[in-house]
Design a protein around this motif. Structure first.
Motif, PDB file in Angstrom:
ATOM      1  N   GLU A  54       0.826  -1.207   0.000  1.00 51.25           N
ATOM      2  CA  GLU A  54       0.000   0.000   0.000  1.00 51.25           C
ATOM      3  C   GLU A  54       0.861   1.257   0.000  1.00 51.25           C
ATOM      4  OE1 GLU A  54      -2.628  -0.384   3.346  1.00 51.25           O
ATOM      5  OE2 GLU A  54      -3.756  -2.016   2.421  1.00 51.25           O
ATOM      6  N   ASP A  55       1.927   1.246   0.806  1.00 49.20           N
ATOM      7  CA  ASP A  55       2.837   2.395   0.838  1.00 49.20           C
ATOM      8  C   ASP A  55       3.488   2.606  -0.524  1.00 49.20           C
ATOM      9  OD1 ASP A  55       2.217   2.721   3.501  1.00 49.20           O
ATOM     10  OD2 ASP A  55       4.078   1.811   4.262  1.00 49.20           O
ATOM     11  N   THR A  56       3.920   1.515  -1.120  1.00 48.71           N
ATOM     12  CA  THR A  56       4.540   1.610  -2.446  1.00 48.71           C
ATOM     13  C   THR A  56       3.539   2.119  -3.478  1.00 48.71           C
ATOM     14  OG1 THR A  56       6.025  -0.213  -1.902  1.00 48.71           O
ATOM     15  CG2 THR A  56       5.769   0.320  -4.234  1.00 48.71           C
ATOM     16  N   MET A  57       2.323   1.603  -3.417  1.00 47.76           N
ATOM     17  CA  MET A  57       1.279   2.049  -4.351  1.00 47.76           C
ATOM     18  C   MET A  57       1.021   3.548  -4.191  1.00 47.76           C
ATOM     19  SD  MET A  57       0.080  -0.319  -6.337  1.00 47.76           S
ATOM     20  CE  MET A  57      -1.562   0.215  -6.735  1.00 47.76           C
ATOM     21  N   GLU A  58       0.977   4.003  -2.947  1.00 48.74           N
ATOM     22  CA  GLU A  58       0.730   5.422  -2.686  1.00 48.74           C
ATOM     23  C   GLU A  58       1.856   6.278  -3.262  1.00 48.74           C
ATOM     24  OE1 GLU A  58       0.277   8.277   1.193  1.00 48.74           O
ATOM     25  OE2 GLU A  58      -0.596   6.271   1.306  1.00 48.74           O
ATOM     26  N   LEU A  59       3.093   5.837  -3.042  1.00 51.69           N
ATOM     27  CA  LEU A  59       4.233   6.581  -3.587  1.00 51.69           C
ATOM     28  C   LEU A  59       4.208   6.582  -5.116  1.00 51.69           C
ATOM     29  CD1 LEU A  59       7.142   5.448  -1.241  1.00 51.69           C
ATOM     30  CD2 LEU A  59       6.101   7.712  -1.377  1.00 51.69           C
ATOM     31  N   LEU A  60       3.910   5.434  -5.707  1.00 45.05           N
ATOM     32  CA  LEU A  60       3.855   5.360  -7.163  1.00 45.05           C
ATOM     33  C   LEU A  60       2.728   6.229  -7.712  1.00 45.05           C
ATOM     34  CD1 LEU A  60       4.531   1.562  -7.768  1.00 45.05           C
ATOM     35  CD2 LEU A  60       6.057   3.477  -8.270  1.00 45.05           C
ATOM     36  N   THR A  61       1.616   6.265  -7.015  1.00 44.15           N
ATOM     37  CA  THR A  61       0.501   7.106  -7.449  1.00 44.15           C
ATOM     38  C   THR A  61       0.901   8.577  -7.395  1.00 44.15           C
ATOM     39  OG1 THR A  61      -1.076   5.469  -6.650  1.00 44.15           O
ATOM     40  CG2 THR A  61      -1.907   7.689  -7.002  1.00 44.15           C
ATOM     41  N   LEU A  62       1.568   8.963  -6.321  1.00 45.25           N
ATOM     42  CA  LEU A  62       2.035  10.354  -6.217  1.00 45.25           C
ATOM     43  C   LEU A  62       3.041  10.675  -7.324  1.00 45.25           C
ATOM     44  CD1 LEU A  62       2.477  10.758  -2.350  1.00 45.25           C
ATOM     45  CD2 LEU A  62       0.740  11.822  -3.807  1.00 45.25           C
ATOM     46  N   ASP A  63       3.968   9.747  -7.566  1.00 44.83           N
ATOM     47  CA  ASP A  63       4.941   9.957  -8.643  1.00 44.83           C
ATOM     48  C   ASP A  63       4.243  10.115  -9.985  1.00 44.83           C
ATOM     49  OD1 ASP A  63       7.044   9.812  -6.887  1.00 44.83           O
ATOM     50  OD2 ASP A  63       7.648   7.773  -7.429  1.00 44.83           O
ATOM     51  N   LYS A  64       3.247   9.283 -10.210  1.00 41.94           N
ATOM     52  CA  LYS A  64       2.503   9.341 -11.465  1.00 41.94           C
ATOM     53  C   LYS A  64       1.789  10.677 -11.605  1.00 41.94           C
ATOM     54  CE  LYS A  64      -1.333   7.175 -13.912  1.00 41.94           C
ATOM     55  NZ  LYS A  64      -2.424   6.227 -13.802  1.00 41.94           N
ATOM     56  N   GLU A  65       1.144  11.126 -10.541  1.00 43.77           N
ATOM     57  CA  GLU A  65       0.423  12.400 -10.588  1.00 43.77           C
ATOM     58  C   GLU A  65       1.381  13.558 -10.841  1.00 43.77           C
ATOM     59  OE1 GLU A  65      -1.748  12.611  -6.916  1.00 43.77           O
ATOM     60  OE2 GLU A  65      -3.186  11.074  -7.536  1.00 43.77           O
ATOM     61  N   MET A  66       2.538  13.517 -10.179  1.00 51.35           N
ATOM     62  CA  MET A  66       3.525  14.579 -10.385  1.00 51.35           C
ATOM     63  C   MET A  66       4.030  14.567 -11.829  1.00 51.35           C
ATOM     64  SD  MET A  66       5.607  14.477  -6.757  1.00 51.35           S
ATOM     65  CE  MET A  66       6.947  15.432  -7.405  1.00 51.35           C
ATOM     66  N   ALA A  67       4.273  13.376 -12.369  1.00 52.73           N
ATOM     67  CA  ALA A  67       4.750  13.274 -13.749  1.00 52.73           C
ATOM     68  C   ALA A  67       3.685  13.798 -14.718  1.00 52.73           C
ATOM     69  CB  ALA A  67       5.110  11.830 -14.083  1.00 52.73           C
ATOM     70  N   GLU A  68       2.414  13.476 -14.444  1.00 52.67           N
ATOM     71  CA  GLU A  68       1.340  13.959 -15.309  1.00 52.67           C
ATOM     72  C   GLU A  68       1.236  15.478 -15.245  1.00 52.67           C
ATOM     73  OE1 GLU A  68      -2.005  11.733 -13.846  1.00 52.67           O
ATOM     74  OE2 GLU A  68      -1.612  10.033 -15.188  1.00 52.67           O
ATOM     75  N   GLU A  69       1.361  16.045 -14.039  1.00 59.46           N
ATOM     76  CA  GLU A  69       1.308  17.503 -13.900  1.00 59.46           C
ATOM     77  C   GLU A  69       2.473  18.158 -14.649  1.00 59.46           C
ATOM     78  OE1 GLU A  69       1.042  18.781  -9.822  1.00 59.46           O
ATOM     79  OE2 GLU A  69      -0.644  17.442  -9.430  1.00 59.46           O
ATOM     80  N   LYS A  70       3.653  17.581 -14.494  1.00 60.56           N
ATOM     81  CA  LYS A  70       4.830  18.138 -15.158  1.00 60.56           C
ATOM     82  C   LYS A  70       4.668  18.047 -16.678  1.00 60.56           C
ATOM     83  CE  LYS A  70       9.821  18.273 -14.770  1.00 60.56           C
ATOM     84  NZ  LYS A  70      11.001  17.735 -14.104  1.00 60.56           N
ATOM     85  N   THR A  71       4.106  16.942 -17.150  1.00 58.90           N
ATOM     86  CA  THR A  71       3.867  16.783 -18.584  1.00 58.90           C
ATOM     87  C   THR A  71       2.901  17.843 -19.085  1.00 58.90           C
ATOM     88  OG1 THR A  71       4.282  14.410 -18.468  1.00 58.90           O
ATOM     89  CG2 THR A  71       3.013  15.195 -20.352  1.00 58.90           C
ATOM     90  N   GLU A  72       1.843  18.101 -18.315  1.00 56.98           N
ATOM     91  CA  GLU A  72       0.882  19.127 -18.713  1.00 56.98           C
ATOM     92  C   GLU A  72       1.541  20.498 -18.775  1.00 56.98           C
ATOM     93  OE1 GLU A  72      -2.599  19.102 -16.244  1.00 56.98           O
ATOM     94  OE2 GLU A  72      -2.955  16.969 -16.581  1.00 56.98           O
ATOM     95  N   ILE A  73       2.373  20.809 -17.784  1.00 59.39           N
ATOM     96  CA  ILE A  73       3.060  22.101 -17.759  1.00 59.39           C
ATOM     97  C   ILE A  73       3.984  22.224 -18.968  1.00 59.39           C
ATOM     98  CG2 ILE A  73       4.808  23.445 -16.521  1.00 59.39           C
ATOM     99  CD1 ILE A  73       3.539  22.342 -13.908  1.00 59.39           C
ATOM    100  N   ILE A  74       4.716  21.168 -19.246  1.00 53.80           N
ATOM    101  CA  ILE A  74       5.653  21.199 -20.378  1.00 53.80           C
ATOM    102  C   ILE A  74       4.887  21.345 -21.694  1.00 53.80           C
ATOM    103  CG2 ILE A  74       7.274  19.767 -21.693  1.00 53.80           C
ATOM    104  CD1 ILE A  74       8.313  18.737 -18.993  1.00 53.80           C
ATOM    105  N   GLN A  75       3.764  20.655 -21.815  1.00 52.19           N
ATOM    106  CA  GLN A  75       2.986  20.772 -23.045  1.00 52.19           C
ATOM    107  C   GLN A  75       2.435  22.190 -23.201  1.00 52.19           C
ATOM    108  OE1 GLN A  75       0.239  17.501 -22.622  1.00 52.19           O
ATOM    109  NE2 GLN A  75       1.579  16.099 -23.743  1.00 52.19           N
ATOM    110  N   THR A  76       2.013  22.802 -22.101  1.00 54.01           N
ATOM    111  CA  THR A  76       1.531  24.175 -22.153  1.00 54.01           C
ATOM    112  C   THR A  76       2.664  25.114 -22.580  1.00 54.01           C
ATOM    113  OG1 THR A  76      -0.061  23.721 -20.400  1.00 54.01           O
ATOM    114  CG2 THR A  76       0.468  26.017 -20.793  1.00 54.01           C
ATOM    115  N   GLU A  77       3.838  24.918 -22.001  1.00 52.13           N
ATOM    116  CA  GLU A  77       4.989  25.741 -22.376  1.00 52.13           C
ATOM    117  C   GLU A  77       5.339  25.552 -23.853  1.00 52.13           C
ATOM    118  OE1 GLU A  77       8.099  24.647 -19.669  1.00 52.13           O
ATOM    119  OE2 GLU A  77       7.225  25.787 -18.013  1.00 52.13           O
ATOM    120  N   LEU A  78       5.228  24.328 -24.328  1.00 52.68           N
ATOM    121  CA  LEU A  78       5.521  24.057 -25.728  1.00 52.68           C
ATOM    122  C   LEU A  78       4.539  24.795 -26.638  1.00 52.68           C
ATOM    123  CD1 LEU A  78       7.109  22.552 -27.914  1.00 52.68           C
ATOM    124  CD2 LEU A  78       5.594  20.597 -27.557  1.00 52.68           C
ATOM    125  N   VAL A  79       3.259  24.766 -26.293  1.00 46.19           N
ATOM    126  CA  VAL A  79       2.252  25.468 -27.084  1.00 46.19           C
ATOM    127  C   VAL A  79       2.552  26.969 -27.090  1.00 46.19           C
ATOM    128  CG1 VAL A  79      -0.186  26.128 -27.134  1.00 46.19           C
ATOM    129  CG2 VAL A  79       0.446  23.741 -26.806  1.00 46.19           C
TER     130      VAL A  79
END
Length: 166
Positions: free
Chosen positions: A36-61
């Motif tokens: 469960e702890d690992t899943m929580e950390l992976l979920t947080l990592d995934k959310e952070m990566a998705e947010e960063k991807t969105e920011i980068i895509q916005t900057e690219l546009v």
């Protein structure tokens, strides 16, 4: 006596099995907590990566829009310069030509920087996507492991065995 001895041995074996089942249950509970702890950390990592991807895509546009704007400005300046040179109305002064050349060089530098930024953002997006895919794969693998452990615990019937005196 033999019957009592047999019962004693069976009681000892049952106690040992109960002890082993309790240990297995406790170990399973610990593994599930870690999972469960690992899943929580992976979920947080995934959310952070998705947010960063969105920011980068916005900057690219935004960078692409700015590049288009600068390209349009460059074309307009080229058109103005050609009109002044071809119009015969005295032509552009050397100061105006120098100013336009400097502006043109600035625009070229900006276009190069925008191209480099776009390439960098694309590369970073690819890296983040690869990381996200890897994290998703890890999550799926952990889920499969959890299912196997749960099935094994349920299959052993460990939850049905109670320690003596319980």
């Amino acid at each position: 006596m033999e019957y009592q001895s047999s019962l004693q041995k069976e009681l000892q074996r049952a106690k040992q099995e109960a002890k082993e089942a309790i240990e297995a249950r406790n170990q399973h509970a610990e593994e599930m907590k870690e999972f469960e702890d690992t899943m929580e950390l992976l979920t947080l990592d995934k959310e952070m990566a998705e947010e960063k991807t969105e920011i980068i895509q916005t900057e690219l546009v935004e960078a692409r829009e700015k590049l288009e704007e600068m390209t349009l400005d460059l074309e307009l300046l080229k058109a103005e310069l050609s009109i002044k040179e071809g119009g015969g109305g005295g032509g552009a002064t050397s100061y105006e030509v120098k100013q336009l050349e400097q502006h043109n060089a600035h625009l070229k530098d900006t276009v190069v920087r925008m191209r480099d930024l776009a390439a960098h953002l694309k590369h970073e997006t690819q890296v983040l996507q690869k990381d996200l895919d890897q994290k998703n794969s890890e999550v799926r693998e952990l889920a499969r492991t959890k299912e196997k452990l749960s099935a094994r615990i349920e299959g052993d019937g460990a939850s049905d065995i109670r320690p003596p005196g319980a």
